[in-house]
Each structure stands twice: as C-alpha cells, then as structure tokens.
Scaffold this motif. Structure first.
Motif, PDB file in Angstrom:
ATOM      1  N   ALA A 219     -36.507  48.774 -36.222  1.00  0.00           N
ATOM      2  CA  ALA A 219     -36.533  50.215 -35.959  1.00  0.00           C
ATOM      3  C   ALA A 219     -37.926  50.628 -35.495  1.00  0.00           C
ATOM      4  O   ALA A 219     -38.893  49.891 -35.639  1.00  0.00           O
ATOM      5  CB  ALA A 219     -36.141  50.983 -37.211  1.00  0.00           C
ATOM      6  N   GLY A 220     -38.024  51.828 -34.941  1.00  0.00           N
ATOM      7  CA  GLY A 220     -39.320  52.291 -34.481  1.00  0.00           C
ATOM      8  C   GLY A 220     -39.334  53.765 -34.153  1.00  0.00           C
ATOM      9  O   GLY A 220     -38.308  54.441 -34.170  1.00  0.00           O
ATOM     10  N   VAL A 221     -40.552  54.256 -33.879  1.00  0.00           N
ATOM     11  CA  VAL A 221     -40.773  55.656 -33.528  1.00  0.00           C
ATOM     12  C   VAL A 221     -41.118  55.712 -32.050  1.00  0.00           C
ATOM     13  O   VAL A 221     -42.048  55.042 -31.594  1.00  0.00           O
ATOM     14  CB  VAL A 221     -41.917  56.252 -34.373  1.00  0.00           C
ATOM     15  N   LYS A 222     -40.357  56.494 -31.276  1.00  0.00           N
ATOM     16  CA  LYS A 222     -40.606  56.637 -29.837  1.00  0.00           C
ATOM     17  C   LYS A 222     -41.562  57.813 -29.611  1.00  0.00           C
ATOM     18  O   LYS A 222     -41.255  58.946 -29.971  1.00  0.00           O
ATOM     19  CB  LYS A 222     -39.291  56.877 -29.084  1.00  0.00           C
ATOM     20  N   LEU A 223     -42.706  57.513 -29.017  1.00  0.00           N
ATOM     21  CA  LEU A 223     -43.721  58.530 -28.779  1.00  0.00           C
ATOM     22  C   LEU A 223     -43.887  58.811 -27.291  1.00  0.00           C
ATOM     23  O   LEU A 223     -43.747  57.913 -26.454  1.00  0.00           O
ATOM     24  CB  LEU A 223     -45.076  58.076 -29.345  1.00  0.00           C
ATOM     25  N   GLU A 240     -36.056  60.846 -29.740  1.00  0.00           N
ATOM     26  CA  GLU A 240     -35.062  59.817 -30.047  1.00  0.00           C
ATOM     27  C   GLU A 240     -34.819  58.892 -28.866  1.00  0.00           C
ATOM     28  O   GLU A 240     -34.337  57.773 -29.032  1.00  0.00           O
ATOM     29  CB  GLU A 240     -33.744  60.468 -30.466  1.00  0.00           C
ATOM     30  N   ARG A 241     -35.129  59.363 -27.659  1.00  0.00           N
ATOM     31  CA  ARG A 241     -34.906  58.556 -26.463  1.00  0.00           C
ATOM     32  C   ARG A 241     -35.865  59.029 -25.372  1.00  0.00           C
ATOM     33  O   ARG A 241     -36.546  60.047 -25.518  1.00  0.00           O
ATOM     34  CB  ARG A 241     -33.456  58.704 -25.979  1.00  0.00           C
ATOM     35  N   PHE A 247     -38.462  64.303 -20.668  1.00  0.00           N
ATOM     36  CA  PHE A 247     -39.750  64.308 -19.984  1.00  0.00           C
ATOM     37  C   PHE A 247     -40.043  65.688 -19.404  1.00  0.00           C
ATOM     38  O   PHE A 247     -41.180  66.169 -19.466  1.00  0.00           O
ATOM     39  CB  PHE A 247     -39.758  63.256 -18.888  1.00  0.00           C
ATOM     40  N   ASN A 248     -39.032  66.321 -18.847  1.00  0.00           N
ATOM     41  CA  ASN A 248     -39.177  67.684 -18.322  1.00  0.00           C
ATOM     42  C   ASN A 248     -39.626  68.640 -19.431  1.00  0.00           C
ATOM     43  O   ASN A 248     -40.556  69.435 -19.262  1.00  0.00           O
ATOM     44  CB  ASN A 248     -37.861  68.158 -17.724  1.00  0.00           C
TER      45      ASN A 248
END
Length: 353
Positions: A219-223, A240-241, A247-248
């Motif tokens: 598992a991980g944290v998306k930054l 989460e993705r 991004f906008n």
C-alpha cells in the motif's frame, strides 16, 4: 508532533554576512557545506540537527564550528593532513578526473572491473604515469580533486542531450524574468510513498543487521506536489489516483496558494499533464499560469524529484509503519518541518539549475 525551536545566536551579524558572501562565491563543494554548517549554527540549530540536515557526523560539525571560532573563516580550509610534495602535476590531475568521471576501469584496461576504487585508481596511475603512490596518497589526491566515494544514480538512456541543453537555456532565461514578467517558478511532480519503501545503509552493531518487520503489503500514499524554486516552500496534496481531473483541480488549488502574479509550472510529460480535459482551464488562466515541459526522459532535471528522495530517506526507508495513517502523519510532519526552514530546501534542491 516534533516542534523545532531555534535559539538564534545573537551578535554575529558580521560572521553571518561573511559566511553568506563566501558561500555564494565558492565553487568548492566541501567549503560550501562547511559554510552552510556555520550558518545553521548561528541560526540556532544544535550540532546534532545540523549533522542530520547536512548528512555529516556530529563530531565533524563540532570540528567545523571549533575551527571557525578559533581561526575564523580560514579555519574552514581544513586539509587532509600534510605529506610529501605533489607527485602528480596539474595535467595529470585533469586526466584523473576525466577518466574517473567518463570511463569505467574496464574502458582503460582493467578487465571485468566496472567501478572505480582507490586501489584501481592507484594501479591506473602507476600504469599511466609510472608514478608509484600509496593507498593513502591516492585517497588524498582524490579528495583534493573534489572527488568522493558516492552512490551513483540512474539516468534514462533515451534522454536527448540537445533538448536538455535547450531547456537549460530556456530556464536560465526564465529565471531572469523572476520578479518581473514572472512572479513564481514551481516544479511539479507526483510520487507514490509506500508503507515500506526501501532499505538503505544505516549505522548498527558490527556483524549484525537491523531487522525491519513488514506485513508484506504494497500500500502507499499518492502525492501530488510543487516546489517553489525561489522560496523553497513545498505544497503537497494526497489523492487516491492520478488523472486529468485531479490534476486540473490541483492546478486550481495552486492558484489559490498563489493568488497574485504570473506562475510558471515546470513539469514532466505525463499524459495527465497534456490531457485535453485541462486545456479549457489552461486557456482560461493563461495570464496567470503557464506550463513549461521538461525534455523527455529527464527526471533528474525536475527539482522536486529530490524532495521525494529526501522524504523517503528521512522518514520512510528502514521504518515499519503499521498503517497508512501513520505514513500520512510522517509525511505531513516532514513537509511541515522543512517548510519552517525553507533555506535548507533551497540549498539542497534548488541550486542544480
């Protein structure tokens, strides 16, 4: 939560100004680090904290401070000891640097040897110059030539050197526009910070290994983050993705972080950065925000990449977190702490371009 309290040392304005001036002028990386150590000392950091920030041993920091207090700035010109008269002339020194930095030992005749060691350099000097030097003597020469025994990093072989040089030239021109046509330069990137990232070297009992327990999960944290080139400030969001809509939204939040002035965001060529979905937004805010794309396959030119490595080395590598919330807390504390002293972020990340 760790709280960093600085007891700034008063009455040393002349010392600080002298060190800042020397730091700007020097091209010697060892002296640059020593000046930086003293400036952090006068800012009130403890020797232990300075050692952590500068990746030094605490006794080394203590030595720099002691030498400065006894001899002034000249006391930071610490040599590697005495010794006999130089056996290697300046032309030979240049050839040593060129050979070590551009060739492998195998390239110059050492079969099946791909990495330079002091002994291989010593053997090459004997073969190339007919000069017999000791292991210690070669080590001294390498230090004097500003070479160090460091871990290499990967670069993408597909990188286009010509495009990279064009980008460097364009970025140099962009910097000249700061505080004029451009108010802010930001470097943007995304990174996955996993619950256990990697194993790295660490001090431990000789003959034993530190054991890092894991659950074997992935598992991980998306930054998604930005690094301010001029101020050193870092702003990150967790998502989460990664997609064009997120991004906008992130770019909209960047404008909220910087409500005034023209912003240029330097970033890579990920698909979401070129997506059709974000084009209406970019057209609408073109007077306030502009994207500047890096050359393909050039992650080392995106300064915020260094932030992810710094973060992982500081609070992720060699650490076991039982849950993602603990990872999030560690990340938030790290970013909060470096934003309290943005000058160290500038010194560490923003001087390469």
């Amino acid at each position: 939560m760790d709280i960093l309290i600085l007891n700034k040392i008063a009455g040393h304005e002349d010392d600080i100004n002298e060190l800042k001036s020397a730091l700007k002028k020097t091209k010697n990386t060892r002296l640059y680090k020593r000046y930086s150590v003293l400036l952090k000392h006068f800012d009130g950091f403890t020797n232990r904290k300075i050692a952590e920030m500068e990746n030094l041993e605490e006794h080394t920091v203590s030595t720099y401070i002691k030498n400065y207090k006894s001899k002034g700035i000249d006391g930071l010109n610490i040599g590697h000891g005495g010794g006999a008269q130089k056996k290697i002339n300046s032309l030979q020194e240049k050839l040593i640097v060129e050979t070590i930095t551009t060739k492998t030992p195998e390239d110059v005749g050492f079969e099946s040897k791909m990495n330079w060691t002091i002994e291989l350099v010593r053997q090459w000097v004997i073969k190339e110059f007919n000069i017999n030097m000791s292991h210690r003597g070669i080590a001294y020469v390498l230090h004097r030539l500003n070479l160090s025994y460091t871990r290499p990093t990967y670069v993408l072989a597909k990188a286009d050197k010509e495009k990279q040089e064009i980008f460097k030239s364009d970025f140099k021109a962009l910097k000249k526009c700061l505080n004029g046509l451009v108010d802010t330069i930001l470097f943007e990137d995304e990174s996955m910070i996993r619950d256990y990232q990697a194993i790295q070297k660490s001090w431990f009992i000789r003959g034993q290994q530190r054991k890092i327990p894991t659950f074997g999960k992935n598992a991980g944290v998306k930054l998604m983050g930005i690094l301010d080139y001029e101020t050193g400030n870092v702003y990150c969001e967790e998502h989460e993705r990664y997609d064009a809509k997120i991004f906008n939204d992130f770019l909209e939040n960047v404008l909220k972080q910087y409500p005034k002035g023209k912003i240029v965001v330097v970033l890579d060529n990920a698909k979401i950065h070129h997506a059709k979905l974000i084009q209406p937004f970019l057209n609408r805010v073109k007077d306030r925000l502009e994207l500047m794309f890096l050359p393909p396959y050039s992650p080392e030119m995106n300064l915020i990449e260094g932030l992810w490595g710094w973060l992982k080395a500081s609070v992720i590598n060699n650490v076991f977190y039982k849950s993602l919330p603990q990872v999030r807390t560690a990340i938030q504390k790290f970013i909060s702490n470096i934003n309290k002293v943005p000058t160290q972020t500038i010194d560490r990340l923003c001087v390469r371009l």
